[in-house]
Scaffold this motif. Sequence first.
Motif, PDB file in Angstrom:
ATOM      1  N   UNK A 132       0.886  -1.155   0.000  1.00  0.00           N
ATOM      2  CA  UNK A 132       0.000   0.000   0.000  1.00  0.00           C
ATOM      3  C   UNK A 132       0.932   1.215   0.000  1.00  0.00           C
ATOM      4  N   UNK A 133       1.003   1.993  -1.077  1.00  0.00           N
ATOM      5  CA  UNK A 133      -0.037   2.274  -2.058  1.00  0.00           C
ATOM      6  C   UNK A 133       0.156   1.712  -3.457  1.00  0.00           C
ATOM      7  N   UNK A 134       1.237   0.983  -3.741  1.00  0.00           N
ATOM      8  CA  UNK A 134       1.561   0.676  -5.138  1.00  0.00           C
ATOM      9  C   UNK A 134       0.993  -0.634  -5.637  1.00  0.00           C
ATOM     10  N   UNK A 185      -3.793   1.138  -7.127  1.00  0.00           N
ATOM     11  CA  UNK A 185      -2.996   1.404  -8.312  1.00  0.00           C
ATOM     12  C   UNK A 185      -2.465   2.824  -8.173  1.00  0.00           C
ATOM     13  N   UNK A 186      -1.253   3.079  -8.687  1.00  0.00           N
ATOM     14  CA  UNK A 186      -0.507   4.292  -8.342  1.00  0.00           C
ATOM     15  C   UNK A 186       0.016   4.980  -9.602  1.00  0.00           C
ATOM     16  N   UNK A 187      -0.877   5.590 -10.392  1.00  0.00           N
ATOM     17  CA  UNK A 187      -0.443   6.234 -11.633  1.00  0.00           C
ATOM     18  C   UNK A 187       0.310   7.539 -11.382  1.00  0.00           C
ATOM     19  N   UNK A 188       1.213   7.848 -12.296  1.00  0.00           N
ATOM     20  CA  UNK A 188       1.936   9.120 -12.242  1.00  0.00           C
ATOM     21  C   UNK A 188       1.095  10.214 -12.864  1.00  0.00           C
ATOM     22  N   UNK A 189       1.057  11.358 -12.191  1.00  0.00           N
ATOM     23  CA  UNK A 189       0.367  12.526 -12.748  1.00  0.00           C
ATOM     24  C   UNK A 189       1.367  13.687 -12.901  1.00  0.00           C
ATOM     25  N   UNK A 190       2.660  13.346 -12.883  1.00  0.00           N
ATOM     26  CA  UNK A 190       3.720  14.361 -12.908  1.00  0.00           C
ATOM     27  C   UNK A 190       3.675  15.222 -14.170  1.00  0.00           C
TER      28      UNK A 190
END
Length: 384
Positions: free
Chosen positions: A172-174, A319-324
């Motif tokens: 958690x969280x990935x 699920x841990x998407x990038x929003x960079x």
Amino acid sequence: MKISINKMAEMIEVPGIRKFSNKLVDYPNAVNLTIGQPDFPTPELVKKAGIKAIENNETGYSHNAGLLDLRKAVSLFFKDCYGFYYNPEHEIVITNGASEAIDSTFRTILSPGDEVILPTPIYLGYAPIIEMCGAKVVYLDTTDTGFTPSPQRLKSLITAKTKAVLFNFPSNPTGMTIEKEQMDELVAVLEQHEIFILSDEIYSENTFTGEHVSFGQYEVIRDRLFLIHGLSKSHSMTGWRIGYVLGPKEYMAHVLKVHLYNSVCASLPSQHAAIVALNECRHTPEEMNVEYMRRRDFVYNRLVKMGLDVIKPNGAFYIFPSIAKYGMDSYSFATKLLKEGGVAAVPGSAFSTYGEGYLRISYAYAMPVLEEGMDRLEKFLQQF
């Protein structure tokens, strides 16, 4: 003069997860994808066991370590499923959820000035406990190693002040897990150092790819390993508050003391229910996992189609998407998503500074909720 309180208590903040779930009061029509709580009911056999315990007036105290029958059930579970044995009389303590198991263990082993290594991004409940003990958190960055800890990087962080290292996999969280080959390499590093190892394996039964590898399977580190587990995730029993910690006899006697002064014992009806969960409902996680994998695949495929950089998780239900690439810090992005997009998710910065640039989405929700959430997220991203 105002009476002072513990400075550490003043410094602790409300977790980022709760900050965003609490915001939903002001956005009643938002889709909530923040909380990691199974949406399945507790198994019927388990519920009936809890009801029966209450009807039989099993509502008092138990042994501080928990009912011996429950400790035996915990011991048998790990022996049958993972091939290692812990003595139920001296090496297992039943706690009020895995959270209390972590708290009691850290308060047993940590002294002011100690250091604890945490692979990060990581669940936000560990660091405050460590800091309340006067110890220091040292983060092991995994953002450039597929969200799994590098053995070499771990070795480089161990110093004379290192008292412990904590692992949480599935994460958690990935949602990532550790493969056996990498686990072997981590253990090879750990066995060279006299430090404690805490392994929070609360999501072990929610492993989708391959088989879960437990640190308890490595005899070379068992003399300093604390294994944290519970039934909240595997059997949808978050509110029953049953966790457990397993460890070496010489240390568990002290963990037991900290635990009993903290909470005396776990809820007795919940303990009776837990016996049935472990002995008669071992199939429950597998049944839930079929649905979790369907939800994961749906959310993952939607995020990829939206153009988000994301690693497909193989455990837990996050699920841990990038929003960079959107040029906003994760807190601002999550706030904007809630206010303008109608979707509540957790900013990655809630999971340490190394989570900055990411967003945690929980797919522990029914498909209609996830479908609406992904539709709204896609529409929201079209503005960038």
